[in-house]
Design a protein around this motif. Sequence first.
Motif, PDB file in Angstrom:
ATOM      1  N   ASP A 115       0.855  -1.185   0.000  1.00 26.09           N
ATOM      2  CA  ASP A 115       0.000   0.000   0.000  1.00 26.09           C
ATOM      3  C   ASP A 115       0.891   1.235   0.000  1.00 26.09           C
ATOM      4  OD1 ASP A 115      -1.984  -1.826   0.226  1.00 26.09           O
ATOM      5  OD2 ASP A 115      -2.616  -1.280   2.243  1.00 26.09           O
ATOM      6  N   ARG A 116       0.574   2.172  -0.877  1.00 21.74           N
ATOM      7  CA  ARG A 116       1.519   3.277  -1.039  1.00 21.74           C
ATOM      8  C   ARG A 116       0.866   4.652  -0.899  1.00 21.74           C
ATOM      9  NH1 ARG A 116       5.004   1.822   0.434  1.00 21.74           N
ATOM     10  NH2 ARG A 116       5.599   0.197  -1.004  1.00 21.74           N
ATOM     11  N   LEU A 117      -0.268   4.833  -1.513  1.00 19.36           N
ATOM     12  CA  LEU A 117      -0.899   6.150  -1.511  1.00 19.36           C
ATOM     13  C   LEU A 117      -2.299   6.052  -0.919  1.00 19.36           C
ATOM     14  CD1 LEU A 117      -0.898   9.148  -2.455  1.00 19.36           C
ATOM     15  CD2 LEU A 117      -1.906   8.332  -4.592  1.00 19.36           C
ATOM     16  N   ILE A 118      -2.586   6.916   0.036  1.00 16.66           N
ATOM     17  CA  ILE A 118      -3.903   6.902   0.689  1.00 16.66           C
ATOM     18  C   ILE A 118      -4.526   8.283   0.519  1.00 16.66           C
ATOM     19  CG2 ILE A 118      -5.092   6.603   2.906  1.00 16.66           C
ATOM     20  CD1 ILE A 118      -2.617   4.879   3.759  1.00 16.66           C
ATOM     21  N   LEU A 119      -5.736   8.306  -0.014  1.00 15.01           N
ATOM     22  CA  LEU A 119      -6.469   9.567  -0.163  1.00 15.01           C
ATOM     23  C   LEU A 119      -7.710   9.498   0.717  1.00 15.01           C
ATOM     24  CD1 LEU A 119      -6.306   9.962  -4.063  1.00 15.01           C
ATOM     25  CD2 LEU A 119      -4.802  11.018  -2.351  1.00 15.01           C
ATOM     26  N   VAL A 120      -7.913  10.504   1.532  1.00 17.15           N
ATOM     27  CA  VAL A 120      -9.036  10.515   2.473  1.00 17.15           C
ATOM     28  C   VAL A 120      -9.791  11.832   2.347  1.00 17.15           C
ATOM     29  CG1 VAL A 120      -9.684  10.556   4.928  1.00 17.15           C
ATOM     30  CG2 VAL A 120      -7.927   8.969   4.142  1.00 17.15           C
ATOM     31  N   ALA A 121     -11.112  11.748   2.304  1.00 18.10           N
ATOM     32  CA  ALA A 121     -11.943  12.961   2.346  1.00 18.10           C
ATOM     33  C   ALA A 121     -13.160  12.666   3.199  1.00 18.10           C
ATOM     34  CB  ALA A 121     -12.365  13.377   0.947  1.00 18.10           C
ATOM     35  N   GLN A 122     -13.429  13.524   4.127  1.00 20.12           N
ATOM     36  CA  GLN A 122     -14.620  13.345   4.966  1.00 20.12           C
ATOM     37  C   GLN A 122     -15.366  14.661   5.081  1.00 20.12           C
ATOM     38  OE1 GLN A 122     -14.256  11.275   8.712  1.00 20.12           O
ATOM     39  NE2 GLN A 122     -15.942  12.435   9.617  1.00 20.12           N
ATOM     40  N   GLY A 123     -16.643  14.605   4.737  1.00 20.56           N
ATOM     41  CA  GLY A 123     -17.493  15.778   4.872  1.00 20.56           C
ATOM     42  C   GLY A 123     -18.492  15.585   5.996  1.00 20.56           C
ATOM     43  N   ASP A 124     -18.719  16.626   6.751  1.00 18.17           N
ATOM     44  CA  ASP A 124     -19.697  16.598   7.839  1.00 18.17           C
ATOM     45  C   ASP A 124     -20.807  17.597   7.547  1.00 18.17           C
ATOM     46  OD1 ASP A 124     -17.818  14.980   8.938  1.00 18.17           O
ATOM     47  OD2 ASP A 124     -17.853  15.912  10.913  1.00 18.17           O
ATOM     48  N   VAL A 125     -22.008  17.212   7.882  1.00 19.49           N
ATOM     49  CA  VAL A 125     -23.148  18.118   7.772  1.00 19.49           C
ATOM     50  C   VAL A 125     -23.754  18.254   9.162  1.00 19.49           C
ATOM     51  CG1 VAL A 125     -25.396  18.515   6.713  1.00 19.49           C
ATOM     52  CG2 VAL A 125     -23.616  17.351   5.425  1.00 19.49           C
ATOM     53  N   TYR A 150     -14.205  17.788   7.156  1.00 17.62           N
ATOM     54  CA  TYR A 150     -13.570  17.382   8.421  1.00 17.62           C
ATOM     55  C   TYR A 150     -12.097  17.080   8.141  1.00 17.62           C
ATOM     56  CZ  TYR A 150     -13.188  15.218  13.027  1.00 17.62           C
ATOM     57  OH  TYR A 150     -12.833  14.926  14.312  1.00 17.62           O
ATOM     58  N   GLN A 151     -11.848  16.015   7.422  1.00 15.88           N
ATOM     59  CA  GLN A 151     -10.471  15.736   7.015  1.00 15.88           C
ATOM     60  C   GLN A 151     -10.437  15.582   5.497  1.00 15.88           C
ATOM     61  OE1 GLN A 151      -7.633  13.456   9.577  1.00 15.88           O
ATOM     62  NE2 GLN A 151      -9.458  12.288  10.079  1.00 15.88           N
ATOM     63  N   ALA A 152      -9.363  15.998   4.871  1.00 14.37           N
ATOM     64  CA  ALA A 152      -9.155  15.777   3.439  1.00 14.37           C
ATOM     65  C   ALA A 152      -7.658  15.844   3.203  1.00 14.37           C
ATOM     66  CB  ALA A 152      -9.882  16.825   2.609  1.00 14.37           C
ATOM     67  N   TYR A 153      -7.065  14.703   2.922  1.00 19.03           N
ATOM     68  CA  TYR A 153      -5.619  14.715   2.760  1.00 19.03           C
ATOM     69  C   TYR A 153      -5.154  13.590   1.836  1.00 19.03           C
ATOM     70  CZ  TYR A 153      -5.797  11.050   6.375  1.00 19.03           C
ATOM     71  OH  TYR A 153      -6.087   9.918   7.090  1.00 19.03           O
ATOM     72  N   GLY A 154      -3.928  13.762   1.375  1.00 24.04           N
ATOM     73  CA  GLY A 154      -3.247  12.699   0.662  1.00 24.04           C
ATOM     74  C   GLY A 154      -2.085  12.238   1.518  1.00 24.04           C
ATOM     75  N   GLN A 155      -1.859  10.937   1.515  1.00 20.73           N
ATOM     76  CA  GLN A 155      -0.784  10.390   2.348  1.00 20.73           C
ATOM     77  C   GLN A 155       0.044   9.422   1.536  1.00 20.73           C
ATOM     78  OE1 GLN A 155      -2.131   8.674   6.065  1.00 20.73           O
ATOM     79  NE2 GLN A 155      -0.471   7.189   6.084  1.00 20.73           N
ATOM     80  N   TYR A 156       1.333   9.651   1.504  1.00 20.23           N
ATOM     81  CA  TYR A 156       2.237   8.712   0.850  1.00 20.23           C
ATOM     82  C   TYR A 156       2.900   7.874   1.933  1.00 20.23           C
ATOM     83  CZ  TYR A 156       5.756   6.769  -2.229  1.00 20.23           C
ATOM     84  OH  TYR A 156       6.542   5.899  -2.939  1.00 20.23           O
ATOM     85  N   LYS A 157       2.733   6.550   1.840  1.00 14.41           N
ATOM     86  CA  LYS A 157       3.251   5.662   2.882  1.00 14.41           C
ATOM     87  C   LYS A 157       4.572   5.066   2.427  1.00 14.41           C
ATOM     88  CE  LYS A 157       1.488   1.482   3.869  1.00 14.41           C
ATOM     89  NZ  LYS A 157       2.652   0.623   4.114  1.00 14.41           N
ATOM     90  N   GLY A 158       5.613   5.322   3.176  1.00 15.66           N
ATOM     91  CA  GLY A 158       6.911   4.721   2.871  1.00 15.66           C
ATOM     92  C   GLY A 158       6.886   3.238   3.212  1.00 15.66           C
ATOM     93  N   PRO A 159       7.961   2.513   2.862  1.00 18.56           N
ATOM     94  CA  PRO A 159       7.993   1.077   3.116  1.00 18.56           C
ATOM     95  C   PRO A 159       7.692   0.743   4.573  1.00 18.56           C
ATOM     96  CG  PRO A 159       9.844   1.711   1.761  1.00 18.56           C
ATOM     97  CD  PRO A 159       9.173   2.983   2.184  1.00 18.56           C
ATOM     98  N   LEU A 160       6.739  -0.142   4.768  1.00 12.34           N
ATOM     99  CA  LEU A 160       6.337  -0.619   6.089  1.00 12.34           C
ATOM    100  C   LEU A 160       5.808   0.498   6.997  1.00 12.34           C
ATOM    101  CD1 LEU A 160       6.426  -3.546   6.989  1.00 12.34           C
ATOM    102  CD2 LEU A 160       8.504  -3.072   8.263  1.00 12.34           C
ATOM    103  N   GLY A 161       5.495   1.640   6.411  1.00 13.62           N
ATOM    104  CA  GLY A 161       4.935   2.732   7.209  1.00 13.62           C
ATOM    105  C   GLY A 161       5.923   3.376   8.161  1.00 13.62           C
ATOM    106  N   ARG A 162       7.223   3.124   7.958  1.00 17.66           N
ATOM    107  CA  ARG A 162       8.207   3.709   8.878  1.00 17.66           C
ATOM    108  C   ARG A 162       8.236   5.220   8.734  1.00 17.66           C
ATOM    109  NH1 ARG A 162      11.321  -1.328   8.621  1.00 17.66           N
ATOM    110  NH2 ARG A 162      11.111  -2.156  10.725  1.00 17.66           N
ATOM    111  N   TRP A 163       7.903   5.705   7.555  1.00 22.19           N
ATOM    112  CA  TRP A 163       7.686   7.137   7.389  1.00 22.19           C
ATOM    113  C   TRP A 163       6.492   7.354   6.470  1.00 22.19           C
ATOM    114  CZ3 TRP A 163       7.900   9.042   2.447  1.00 22.19           C
ATOM    115  CH2 TRP A 163       8.594   8.283   1.502  1.00 22.19           C
ATOM    116  N   ASN A 164       5.749   8.394   6.718  1.00 23.51           N
ATOM    117  CA  ASN A 164       4.581   8.759   5.915  1.00 23.51           C
ATOM    118  C   ASN A 164       4.597  10.271   5.735  1.00 23.51           C
ATOM    119  OD1 ASN A 164       2.459   6.227   6.134  1.00 23.51           O
ATOM    120  ND2 ASN A 164       3.716   6.435   7.962  1.00 23.51           N
ATOM    121  N   LEU A 165       4.242  10.702   4.549  1.00 24.76           N
ATOM    122  CA  LEU A 165       4.107  12.137   4.297  1.00 24.76           C
ATOM    123  C   LEU A 165       2.644  12.422   4.012  1.00 24.76           C
ATOM    124  CD1 LEU A 165       5.501  14.889   3.885  1.00 24.76           C
ATOM    125  CD2 LEU A 165       5.654  14.327   1.453  1.00 24.76           C
ATOM    126  N   ARG A 166       2.084  13.340   4.762  1.00 24.54           N
ATOM    127  CA  ARG A 166       0.671  13.670   4.615  1.00 24.54           C
ATOM    128  C   ARG A 166       0.536  15.168   4.336  1.00 24.54           C
ATOM    129  NH1 ARG A 166      -2.682  12.225   9.810  1.00 24.54           N
ATOM    130  NH2 ARG A 166      -2.687  10.147   8.919  1.00 24.54           N
TER     131      ARG A 166
END
Lengths: 201, 334
Positions: free
Chosen positions: B70-80, B90-106
Motif C-alpha cells: 500500500d503506497r498512496l492513501i487519499l481521504v476525504a470526509q465531509g460533515d453536515v 472534516y479531514q481531506a488529505y493525501g498520504q504517501y506511505k513509505g515502506p512498512l509505514g516507517r515514514w509517511n508524508l501527509r
Amino acid sequence: MACILRNQATEIAASLLVAVLGLLLVPLAARADVCVWRDPERTMTELFPTATDYRTVTKRITPDLARAIEERIGIALDDPERAEFNYYEITGRAEDGSQRIGTVLALAGAGDYGAIEVVIGLDPGDRIVGVHIQRMRERNADKIRSDSFLGQFRGKSKEDPLQIGRDVEPVAEAPTASQTIALAVRKMVVFYDVLRSGGNT
Amino acid sequence: MHVWLIVGLAGLLSLVASTRASAQQSATLTLSGGLDLRAGLQVEPTVETETGLSSAFLNVRTVFADAQGDRLILVAQGDVEEGIDNSHLYQAYGQYKGPLGRWNLRAGRYLVPFGLLAYYDTERLLLAAHEVEALGIKLDEGVELFGYFGAFDYAVSVSRGYDDRPTPIARVGWQGQDVRLGLSYLYGRLPSYADDEVVPLKDLLSGARLINKNRVAIDYEQLFGPLTVRAEPIAGTDDGRFVAGAYLEAGYALSPRWELAANAAVLDSDLVGTRWRAGPALSFRVLPGVFVRGAYEHRNDFGEATDLFLVQVYGEYSRTWALPSRGKSHGAAP
C-alpha cells in the motif's frame, strides 16, 4: 418549570425513538462492526520479522462464498462478515527469492467485555505462524495472551479442527475469550482458503 | 505558510507520480458514513433544549498499492451539521506511505498530532477530550511527517493556523502491550478559547482573539482488563502567561454491550481564566455499529456554570470495494 421539562422530555423521547427506528431499518449488512487493523506495521513485524511492506487485498463475499464458508466453519456468519473481507499480503525477501512471505488477517469476536480483535499470520504454505491479540478488555489478559494458549495455534492449518476441546485447550479462567479467539482463528483460516480459491476447495 | 503547504503538496505529487510510474497494481475504496443524532437538555442556568439531527458524515478512503505494498492513501470526509447549509470538510488529505509505514508524508487537512488526539478522536462520542479548549485547534491544513521505529512513533506537523503563521506541532510516543505514552509540543497563534473544532474566522474574531500559545503535554492510555484509562496533563503559556490543565477519562466495560465512562477536564490560564467540566456517560450497543448513549455534564466556563443532559443515537456503516487493478498481480491473490 416541571411542565416545560415534561414537554421537552416528550419531544426528546419522540425524536430519539424516530432515530432508533430509522437506524434499525438500515440493512444489517451495511452496518459496521468489523475489526480494524490498528497498528498493522507493528503487528506485522511481530508476526513476520523480515517483512518490508504489506498490500491490502479486498474480496467481495458472494452468497455462494458465504455458504461455502459457513459449511466449513459449521455456524452462520455474523452479518458484518457477509459483505467483504480484507487480508494483507506481506512482502519481504523469502528464502526462495520470492517476494510474498506470508499473509496477515484480522477479525473481531465478542468477549465478555466487548470485542476481541484477533490478528493471525499465515506462511506461504498457509500454516499459522502466530496469533496476536490486537485489543481486548477481558480479565486475565496475560493468561489469554500467554504462549501456552496462543502458541497452540502455531503450525496449524485449515486441515486442523482449530476448536476448543479438540486441538486447543482453553484458558480455564477465560472460557468465553478462549472460544472467541479459537473461532476467530478458524474463521480467518477458512475465509482465506475459500476466498483465495473462489469457493472451489 | 502557504510555502510549506505548496512544498508538501509538490513532494506528495512527485511521490505519487513515482508510484504510478512503478506500475500501480491495485486499489481499494472504502466508504464510511454515519448519523450522529443528539438531544441536549440544559437545566442550569436556564432550561433549554435542542433536538433533531445533529450531524451526519461521509468518509471516502482510497488506498493505492504498488508492487510492494500500500503506497498512496487519499481521504476525504465531509460533515453536515444541523442542515445542509452547515456543511464542512472534516479531514481531506493525501498520504504517501513509505515502506512498512516507517515514514509517511501527509498533506491537506488532518487532525493535528498532539497528545491523545494523535490516536484518539472523540468527535463522535459524548465525552469529548479537551484539545479544543486546551489548544484552540483540532484540525488544520498543513504538512505532516509521521511514522514509527520499533516501539516508538513520531510525528512532525507544520500547519497554517488561524492567520497563516506556521503552527509547528511535534509528538514522540512509545507503545507497549496495552499502554501508550507520548510527549507533544505545539506553538501557534491560536484563539484564546474555542468550543468547536471548526470555528469560522468571522465568528472567531467576534468572540475570541488570537494569542501566542505554547503547549507541552504528556498523553497516556492504558487498558487494565475491562478498565481503560486515558490522561493528558498539559502546560504552557498564553501570550507569555502560564497555563496548565489536565484531561482524565476512565471507561469500564460492564458487558459486551454496556460501558460506563466518566471524564474531567480543567484548564487554568493566567491570561484567559479557568474552565473545567466533568461528567459520567453510559453507552449501549444496540446492534453492530449502532449505539445509544447518555451523559451528564457539569461545566464551569470562566465562572459561568451549566448543567447539561445529553442523549445520543449513533450509527455508522462501512463498505470496502476492490477497484479494477492495473498491471500484473503477484502473490496469492487470484
